[in-house]
Design a protein around this motif. Structure first.
Motif, PDB file in Angstrom:
ATOM      1  N   GLN A   1      -3.992  -4.335  -7.076  1.00  0.00           N
ATOM      2  CA  GLN A   1      -2.594  -3.913  -6.460  1.00  0.00           C
ATOM      3  C   GLN A   1      -2.312  -2.448  -6.398  1.00  0.00           C
ATOM      4  O   GLN A   1      -1.905  -1.831  -5.326  1.00  0.00           O
ATOM      5  N   ASP A   2      -2.485  -1.620  -7.886  1.00  0.00           N
ATOM      6  CA  ASP A   2      -2.082  -0.473  -7.716  1.00  0.00           C
ATOM      7  C   ASP A   2      -2.943   0.567  -6.791  1.00  0.00           C
ATOM      8  O   ASP A   2      -2.481   1.581  -6.326  1.00  0.00           O
ATOM      9  N   ARG A   3      -4.193   0.179  -6.851  1.00  0.00           N
ATOM     10  CA  ARG A   3      -5.163   1.124  -5.868  1.00  0.00           C
ATOM     11  C   ARG A   3      -4.668   0.912  -4.466  1.00  0.00           C
ATOM     12  O   ARG A   3      -4.609   1.747  -3.654  1.00  0.00           O
TER      13      ARG A   3
ATOM     14  N   ALA B   1      -1.533   2.809  -3.648  1.00  0.00           N
ATOM     15  CA  ALA B   1      -1.927   4.377  -3.782  1.00  0.00           C
ATOM     16  C   ALA B   1      -2.442   4.826  -2.543  1.00  0.00           C
ATOM     17  O   ALA B   1      -2.086   6.053  -2.135  1.00  0.00           O
ATOM     18  N   ARG B   2      -3.057   3.737  -1.804  1.00  0.00           N
ATOM     19  CA  ARG B   2      -3.575   4.175  -0.651  1.00  0.00           C
ATOM     20  C   ARG B   2      -2.588   4.002   0.545  1.00  0.00           C
ATOM     21  O   ARG B   2      -2.760   4.221   1.864  1.00  0.00           O
ATOM     22  N   GLY B   3      -1.250   3.703   0.215  1.00  0.00           N
ATOM     23  CA  GLY B   3      -0.324   3.645   1.195  1.00  0.00           C
ATOM     24  C   GLY B   3      -0.208   2.129   2.026  1.00  0.00           C
ATOM     25  O   GLY B   3       0.348   2.105   3.021  1.00  0.00           O
ATOM     26  N   LEU B   4      -0.836   1.359   1.060  1.00  0.00           N
ATOM     27  CA  LEU B   4      -0.713  -0.217   1.812  1.00  0.00           C
ATOM     28  C   LEU B   4       0.297  -0.944   0.968  1.00  0.00           C
ATOM     29  O   LEU B   4       0.876  -0.346   0.074  1.00  0.00           O
ATOM     30  N   LEU B   5       0.372  -2.219   1.260  1.00  0.00           N
ATOM     31  CA  LEU B   5       1.158  -3.225   0.476  1.00  0.00           C
ATOM     32  C   LEU B   5       2.521  -2.509   0.833  1.00  0.00           C
ATOM     33  O   LEU B   5       3.611  -2.648  -0.057  1.00  0.00           O
TER      34      LEU B   5
ATOM     35  N   ILE C   1       1.590  -9.145   8.810  1.00  0.00           N
ATOM     36  CA  ILE C   1       0.561  -9.603   7.600  1.00  0.00           C
ATOM     37  C   ILE C   1      -0.394 -10.352   8.247  1.00  0.00           C
ATOM     38  O   ILE C   1      -1.068 -10.805   7.572  1.00  0.00           O
ATOM     39  N   PHE C   2      -0.114 -10.616   9.412  1.00  0.00           N
ATOM     40  CA  PHE C   2      -1.315 -11.659   9.968  1.00  0.00           C
ATOM     41  C   PHE C   2      -2.707 -10.846  10.468  1.00  0.00           C
ATOM     42  O   PHE C   2      -2.882 -10.491  11.468  1.00  0.00           O
ATOM     43  N   ASN C   3      -3.101  -9.919   9.592  1.00  0.00           N
ATOM     44  CA  ASN C   3      -4.456  -9.367   9.752  1.00  0.00           C
ATOM     45  C   ASN C   3      -4.717  -9.197   8.231  1.00  0.00           C
ATOM     46  O   ASN C   3      -4.175  -9.393   7.215  1.00  0.00           O
ATOM     47  N   ASP C   4      -6.077  -8.679   7.786  1.00  0.00           N
ATOM     48  CA  ASP C   4      -6.757  -8.753   6.626  1.00  0.00           C
ATOM     49  C   ASP C   4      -6.745  -7.321   6.011  1.00  0.00           C
ATOM     50  O   ASP C   4      -7.304  -6.944   5.069  1.00  0.00           O
ATOM     51  N   ASP C   5      -5.920  -6.439   6.619  1.00  0.00           N
ATOM     52  CA  ASP C   5      -5.885  -4.867   6.217  1.00  0.00           C
ATOM     53  C   ASP C   5      -4.823  -4.619   4.927  1.00  0.00           C
ATOM     54  O   ASP C   5      -4.933  -3.535   4.272  1.00  0.00           O
TER      55      ASP C   5
END
Length: 268
Positions: free
Chosen positions: A34-36, A39-43, A218-222
């Motif tokens: 989750q933290d990673r 940090a990548r600008g996701l979630l 959210i309907f993708n896997d990225d």
């Protein structure tokens, strides 16, 4: 996806390498992941991101991709008819109590979006079971699986370091969702647990597929977005519009979908 007399449309968000991470606990693995991602600008948690816009034509195409195809099997999308719940959705939570308030709020929100009768019931009455699986709950779940296909898939989930998944049951001859099972590892926590609730529960309403071109969603896997976006809420409103019906093909439904979109987003 597992087929028997009915379809079991199974979706899992992310798989982790258990062998590579063996020294760490699952809770640590999930927390580090989750933290990673953050940090990548996701979630991301912004519901209406200013940097990701979409037109009504985009929304129509996104609906077609998500509602009229099964989750990819061997990297091939399988066409399907419109599939959704037509009767009451009666949900219950099994396992550790973490997340009970979050699920209740989400279910109330989905009921308002879809006008689908959604209510919490005792587990013995549920047709929509949400399982948060600590070690004891995993043992109970293994014993309770009667269908061998589901049991095999579920055992793979428990033995690997998977985060969450969902199984919905419906038939080709009658594409109405009759029951659903959403499951999360008990070691999930924080925003990533919320992501699992949002994605797996929303997909279990009939938007089964994931597509990398569909965003903000959210309907993708990225995992760019962790929670339902305004875009996703529109997809759910469209799916449960009374002018659509279970069993429609994309050819039959898409002219109606475009009219619905013009009504909910006039001038966009």
């Amino acid at each position: 996806m597992i087929k028997s007399l009915a379809h079991f449309c199974a979706v899992s968000v992310v798989a982790f390498s258990a062998a590579a991470c063996a020294p760490a606990s699952k809770r640590e693995i999930f927390a580090e992941y989750q933290d990673r991602q953050i940090a990548r600008g996701l979630l991301r948690t912004d519901r209406t991101p200013a940097d990701v816009t979409f037109s009504n034509d985009d929304l129509a195409e996104h609906f077609r991709r998500i509602a009229f195809f099964d989750y990819p099997s061997d990297r091939e999308y399988v066409p399907k008819r419109l599939t959704r719940w037509e009767g009451p959705l009666k949900w219950s939570l099994f396992g550790t109590p973490q997340g009970n308030n979050s699920v209740s709020r989400l279910m109330d929100h989905l009921a308002r979006l879809t006008n689908l009768p959604i209510r919490k019931v005792p587990r013995s009455e549920a047709n929509f079971l949400i399982m948060i699986l600590g070690e004891e709950e995993q043992r109970i779940a293994r014993r309770s699986m009667s269908d061998r296909g589901m049991q095999s898939y579920f055992n793979e989930f428990l033995e690997a370091v998977f985060d969450c998944g969902a199984i919905t049951q419906w038939s080709d001859s009658d594409p109405v969702i009759r029951s659903a099972l959403v499951y999360l590892h008990g070691d999930l926590d924080g925003l990533y647990r919320e992501l699992c609730f949002h994605e797996e529960i929303a997909q279990s309403l009939g938007l089964f597929s994931d597509d990398p071109t569909v965003r903000p969603s959210i309907f993708n896997d990225d995992e760019e977005f962790a929670l339902l976006t305004t875009h996703d809420e529109l997809l759910l409103r469209i799916l449960y519009d009374p002018r659509l019906r279970s069993g429609m093909t994309a050819r039959e439904a898409m002219p109606v979908v475009r009219r619905i979109i013009q009504e909910v987003r006039p001038g966009s």
